[in-house]
Design an enzyme around this catalytic site. Structure first.
Site, PDB file in Angstrom:
ATOM      1  N   GLU A  61       0.815  -1.215   0.000  1.00  0.00           N
ATOM      2  CA  GLU A  61       0.000   0.000   0.000  1.00  0.00           C
ATOM      3  C   GLU A  61       0.851   1.268   0.000  1.00  0.00           C
ATOM      4  OE1 GLU A  61      -0.528  -2.546   1.976  1.00  0.00           O
ATOM      5  OE2 GLU A  61      -2.644  -3.160   1.871  1.00  0.00           O
ATOM      6  N   PHE A 123     -11.463  -6.838  14.352  1.00  0.00           N
ATOM      7  CA  PHE A 123     -10.413  -7.356  13.486  1.00  0.00           C
ATOM      8  C   PHE A 123     -10.052  -6.303  12.433  1.00  0.00           C
ATOM      9  CE2 PHE A 123      -9.183  -9.719   9.578  1.00  0.00           C
ATOM     10  CZ  PHE A 123      -7.930 -10.111  10.039  1.00  0.00           C
ATOM     11  N   GLN A 124      -8.782  -6.016  12.297  1.00  0.00           N
ATOM     12  CA  GLN A 124      -8.251  -5.029  11.349  1.00  0.00           C
ATOM     13  C   GLN A 124      -8.832  -3.636  11.551  1.00  0.00           C
ATOM     14  OE1 GLN A 124      -8.380  -6.806   7.359  1.00  0.00           O
ATOM     15  NE2 GLN A 124      -6.322  -7.611   7.773  1.00  0.00           N
ATOM     16  N   LYS A 173     -17.333  -0.313   6.138  1.00  0.00           N
ATOM     17  CA  LYS A 173     -17.833  -1.320   5.201  1.00  0.00           C
ATOM     18  C   LYS A 173     -19.333  -1.184   4.943  1.00  0.00           C
ATOM     19  CE  LYS A 173     -17.577  -6.232   4.176  1.00  0.00           C
ATOM     20  NZ  LYS A 173     -17.112  -7.566   4.632  1.00  0.00           N
ATOM     21  N   MET A 491      24.591   8.105   1.400  1.00  0.00           N
ATOM     22  CA  MET A 491      24.474   9.410   2.046  1.00  0.00           C
ATOM     23  C   MET A 491      24.782   9.305   3.536  1.00  0.00           C
ATOM     24  SD  MET A 491      24.139  12.505   1.506  1.00  0.00           S
ATOM     25  CE  MET A 491      23.235  13.164   0.108  1.00  0.00           C
TER      26      MET A 491
HETATM   27  C1  LIG Z   1      12.722   5.351   4.796  1.00  0.00           C
HETATM   28  C2  LIG Z   1      14.029   5.966   5.076  1.00  0.00           C
HETATM   29  N1  LIG Z   1      14.868   5.383   5.959  1.00  0.00           N
HETATM   30  C3  LIG Z   1      16.083   5.943   6.218  1.00  0.00           C
HETATM   31  C4  LIG Z   1      16.471   7.083   5.602  1.00  0.00           C
HETATM   32  C5  LIG Z   1      17.821   7.703   5.906  1.00  0.00           C
HETATM   33  N2  LIG Z   1      18.668   7.717   4.708  1.00  0.00           N
HETATM   34  C6  LIG Z   1      18.810   8.809   3.933  1.00  0.00           C
HETATM   35  S1  LIG Z   1      19.782   8.554   2.623  1.00  0.00           S
HETATM   36  C7  LIG Z   1      20.101   6.971   3.085  1.00  0.00           C
HETATM   37  C8  LIG Z   1      21.002   6.113   2.287  1.00  0.00           C
HETATM   38  C9  LIG Z   1      20.410   5.723   0.997  1.00  0.00           C
HETATM   39  O1  LIG Z   1      21.221   4.730   0.421  1.00  0.00           O
HETATM   40  P1  LIG Z   1      21.016   4.308  -1.074  1.00  0.00           P
HETATM   41  O2  LIG Z   1      19.598   4.038  -1.334  1.00  0.00           O
HETATM   42  O3  LIG Z   1      21.975   3.236  -1.423  1.00  0.00           O
HETATM   43  O4  LIG Z   1      21.378   5.657  -1.844  1.00  0.00           O
HETATM   44  P2  LIG Z   1      22.801   6.369  -1.969  1.00  0.00           P
HETATM   45  O5  LIG Z   1      22.870   7.431  -0.900  1.00  0.00           O
HETATM   46  O6  LIG Z   1      23.866   5.342  -1.801  1.00  0.00           O
HETATM   47  O7  LIG Z   1      22.783   6.977  -3.323  1.00  0.00           O
HETATM   48  C10 LIG Z   1      19.422   6.664   4.259  1.00  0.00           C
HETATM   49  C11 LIG Z   1      19.495   5.379   4.961  1.00  0.00           C
HETATM   50  C12 LIG Z   1      15.555   7.660   4.700  1.00  0.00           C
HETATM   51  N3  LIG Z   1      15.827   8.801   4.065  1.00  0.00           N
HETATM   52  N4  LIG Z   1      14.366   7.081   4.446  1.00  0.00           N
END
Ligand SMILES: Cc1ncc(C[n+]2csc(CCOP(=O)(O)OP(=O)(O)O)c2C)c(N)n1
Ligand SMILES: [Mg+2]
Lengths: 586, 183
Positions: A61, A123-124, A173, A491
């Site tokens: 979803e 439920f749900q 529902k 990042m």
């Molecule tokens: C749902 C979610 N969880 C954690 C983060 C924190 N976060 C920001 S950038 C990143 C790394 C992303 O890694 P990747 O998808 O390999 O992209 P890259 O930076 O290597 O290009 C994380 C964990 C986020 N932005 N969103």
């Protein structure tokens, strides 16, 4: 032109809640719903079974909400998503908050347990209405089937007008199942929903005066320009007074990426010229922006010499972060149309006044642009991430839709790929939600079947939405899925490297699936490349493939995104590149 | 600083939750909140006192006005207005000081609403500072139990209530169409 509004079915016809809902959706011009069925939405799905509205079954979803956003971001139309009660509705929440942060018009329909059971921990059952209150611009719970038409049309009206945003309608529902004589709604009455669109004429005149009088003006344009379809008016303003213009992460494409007055993106990973421009300007012309902390850096060091003209449709954005000397509450398109007119009236008298200061300002800006341009790096042994973006840019030519996930790849894609029109650049700006890239591309491709759509993901975020490979395969969507695979949560790794003594904690992404096997398992093509000379041919192969294509691009693992304004830093104090070892004098 | 707000709110499902939710999410400290129906029973009047920095006062009003069910949010802090609060308190009273308590109550124009061998229940209205004093005073007589109503306020300046008028179905879509076409 009321062509989007189909004539309603005859008043007084006895119809079920499900059918009334569908009828209202048709009247709103909905042709596509992204969703996932469940117990309490069974009656609605039964009505959809032989209905003209197409339903796209996503595989989670959250991705229904992201796909609805992708559809909306690519077109400006409302994206519609649907989920069952409890777990289904809860899975939508992240996507709704994401839409809220970026002001994207989405209508979410959720099923709820039968009215009689509400409050019994059935439920749900989940308190969807309560939980999504802060996740939406507004939400509704339908208490009686006769309210359904009014609520649905109010939901669409609220989602699309003023500052757009997500609206959720929770439907028990028994409301789907119940029936009533359908009474089409002919007007919307929300006495407390105040819209300020016109802009104050006197303020607009003062703004024009200030713009002509400024010596170092800077247009700071954002997502509001795109939501308001005000890109032509923006361009007119910029050309009329030869103003330098930065576009925020949400506003990329508002001014064409190849326009000579475009100074790229400001902020944490903005360009040197954009940030120096924002620091040194004496007049910020802020249009549909919200002075996000990722743009301003440390507030007291942000544009310290500037006055601010702030145009926004949401009064609460004005002077929320930075005081505006000249506030204008209104719709960007309407305000800019009027502003441009006054600008022209004043032009003969004003143009020459500051012309030498303006020329000097442009020289300074061009100087910054040449000093530290945003330019890709190349290597002969490895594919640099910037190289990947440069090749995509060259293939796109500023015309393709690019969705991204969140992380380093997102910043490079923002810096190095041009967007010559609005609604080409689709990313999760405000919430920064990993997992956004793939499902939003699905929505965008459904909305624009003939357009080239790249979904650029990190190897991390990509894996958050991997199940949507099935949706892509199912509909043979020709999305070009490009994973910029650096083997890391890049990042986060960058911050650990720079600010946590290079202690790389839980950021390694081993066991990435074999690309051709993964894509092959879903019946489409996939490939992994790691050599620079393979990059362009592989991208061309992907683009020429009529169906989906999954390209896993292994890039230099330890590349960092620059320029960088460290969190809480001043925007004129950017780190421009990897710190170099310093020679010690002997 | 304390800011007094007066809100006119539609009695729609979740209206109170929305108001309280915005205040909490935006980190505005709520000092007190009262709510009751108006003469028009589809509407409620809320008086809210928040403790916020001076510079965010305008934000508080704007954020509340943004809520779809809020017809009007007004800042009464510096307006001509009357603000009152009520306290109901029980004080334990010995035979020896009962007369003194009644005297004090009279000075504050408070009313005894219950009397028993243990003591009195007293009702007092006034501005919050006056009630603070009254409560302090009663405490000096013995154990007390206090319920305060929170502030209710009314502006003395006539205010125009600006409401959105009905919009024909499809008007928003038409405008949207025009925008897209006028590219
Ligand atoms: C749902 C979610 N969880 C954690 C983060 C924190 N976060 C920001 S950038 C990143 C790394 C992303 O890694 P990747 O998808 O390999 O992209 P890259 O930076 O290597 O290009 C994380 C964990 C986020 N932005 N969103
Ligand atoms: Mg990565």
């Amino acid at each position: 032109m009321a062509s989007t509004i189909n004539p309603p079915a005859g008043a007084g016809t006895l119809m079920s809640g499900s059918h009334i809902l569908l009828e209202c959706l048709v009247r709103e011009g909905v042709d596509l719903i992204f969703g996932y069925p469940g117990g309490v939405t069974l009656p609605f799905y039964d009505a959809m079974y032989d209905h003209q509205i197409q339903h796209v079954l996503v595989r989670h979803e959250q991705n229904a909400a992201f796909a609805a956003q992708g559809y909306s971001r690519a077109t400006g139309k409302v994206g519609v998503c649907c989920a069952t009660s409890g777990p289904g509705a809860m899975n939508l929440v992240t996507g709704l908050v994401d839409a809220m942060m970026d002001s994207i018009p989405v209508v979410a329909i959720t099923g709820q347990v039968t009215s009689k059971l509400i409050g019994t921990d059935a439920f749900q059952e989940a308190d969807t209405f309560g939980i999504t209150r802060p996740a939406t611009k507004h939400n509704f719970m339908v208490k009686h089937v006769s309210e359904l038409p009014r609520i649905i049309h109010e939901a669409f009206y609220i989602a699309t007008t003023g500052r757009p945003g997500p609206v959720l309608v929770d439907i028990p529902k028994d409301i789907f199942q119940g029936s009533t004589q359908y009474q089409p709604v002919d007007s919307i009455h929300l006495p407390g929903y105040k819209l300020y669109t016109e802009g104050h004429t006197g303020q607009i005149r003062r703004a024009a005066q200030m713009i002509w009088e400024a010596e170092r003006p800077m247009v700071y344009a954002g997502g509001g320009i795109i939501h308001s379809h005000a890109h032509n008016e923006l361009r007119e303003l910029v050309e009329l007074a030869d103003l330098p213009c930065v576009n925020t992460l949400m506003g990329l494409g508002a001014l064409p990426g190849n326009h000579r007055n475009f100074i790229s993106m400001p902020g944490m990973h903005g360009s040197y010229a954009a940030n120096m421009g924002m620091y040194n300007t004496d007049l910020i012309i802020a249009l549909g922006v919200r002075f996000d902390d990722r743009v301003t850096g440390r507030l007291n060091a942000f544009a310290p010499h500037a006055k601010v003209i702030h145009v926004d449709i949401d009064p609460s954005e004005i002077s929320k972060i930075r005081n505006a000397e000249l506030p204008i509450v209104g719709d960007a398109k309407k305000v800019l149309t009027k502003l441009n007119k006054v600008m022209r009236e004043l032009e003969p008298e004003m143009r020459a006044q500051k012309s030498s200061a303006r020329a000097e300002w442009w020289n300074t800006i061009r100087g910054w642009m040449e000093q530290h341009p945003l330019k890709p790096e190349f290597s002969v042994d490895e594919i640099k991430p910037q190289h990947l973006m440069a090749e995509i840019d060259s293939i796109s030519g500023g015309e393709a839709i690019v969705t991204t996930d969140v992380g380093q790849h997102q910043m490079w894609a923002a810096q190095l790929i041009r967007y010559n029109h609005p609604r080409l650049w689709i990313n999760s700006g405000g919430l920064g939600t990993m997992g956004f890239g793939l499902p939003s591309a699905i929505g965008a491709q459904f909305a624009c079947p003939d357009k080239l759509v790249f979904s650029i993901c990190g190897d991390g975020g990509f894996q958050m939405s991997i199940p949507e490979f099935a949706t892509i395969a199912n509909h043979k969507l020709p999305v070009k899925i490009i994973v910029m695979n650096n083997g890391y949560l890049g990042m986060v790794r960058q911050w650990q490297e720079l600010f946590y003594n290079n202690r790389l904690s839980e950021v390694t992404l081993d066991s990435f699936p074999e690309a051709h096997l993964l894509a092959g398992a879903y019946g489409f093509k996939g490939k992994t490349i790691s050599k620079p000379e393979k990059l362009r041919p592989a991208l061309l192969e992907a683009v020429n493939e009529p169906g989906p294509y999954f390209l896993n691009v292994r890039v230099t693992p330890f590349e960092n995104v620059y320029p960088m304004v460290p969190a809480g830093g001043a925007i004129n104090e950017m780190v421009l590149g990897q710190p170099q070892p310093v020679a010690v004098a002997s | 600083m304390l800011q007094t707000l007066s809100l006119l709110v539609e009695n729609k499902p979740g209206a109170l939750m929305r108001v309280v939710g915005v205040l909490a999410a935006r980190n505005y400290n709520v000092e007190s909140l009262t709510v009751a129906r108006t003469l028009d029973d589809t509407l409620s009047r809320m008086t809210i006192v928040v403790d916020v920095e001076h510079k965010v006062r305008a934000q508080v009003v704007k954020q509340l006005n943004k809520l779809v069910n809020v017809l009007q949010a007004a800042d009464l802090t510096e307006e001509r207005s009357v603000a009152r609060e009520m306290v109901l308190l029980r004080v334990r009273a010995e035979m020896s000081n009962r007369t003194a308590i009644l005297k004090e109550a009279e000075i504050f124009q408070a009313r005894v609403v219950d009397s028993s061998v243990e003591g009195f229940a007293i009702e007092c209205t006034g501005d919050p500072e006056k009630l603070d004093e009254f409560i302090d005073l009663m405490r000096s007589y013995g154990e007390i139990e206090v319920t305060r109503s929170g502030l209710v306020a009314v502006t003395l300046e006539p205010k125009k209530l600006r409401l959105a008028t009905p919009v024909p179905m499809g008007a928003a879509e038409e405008e949207e169409q025009e925008r897209v076409l006028s590219k």
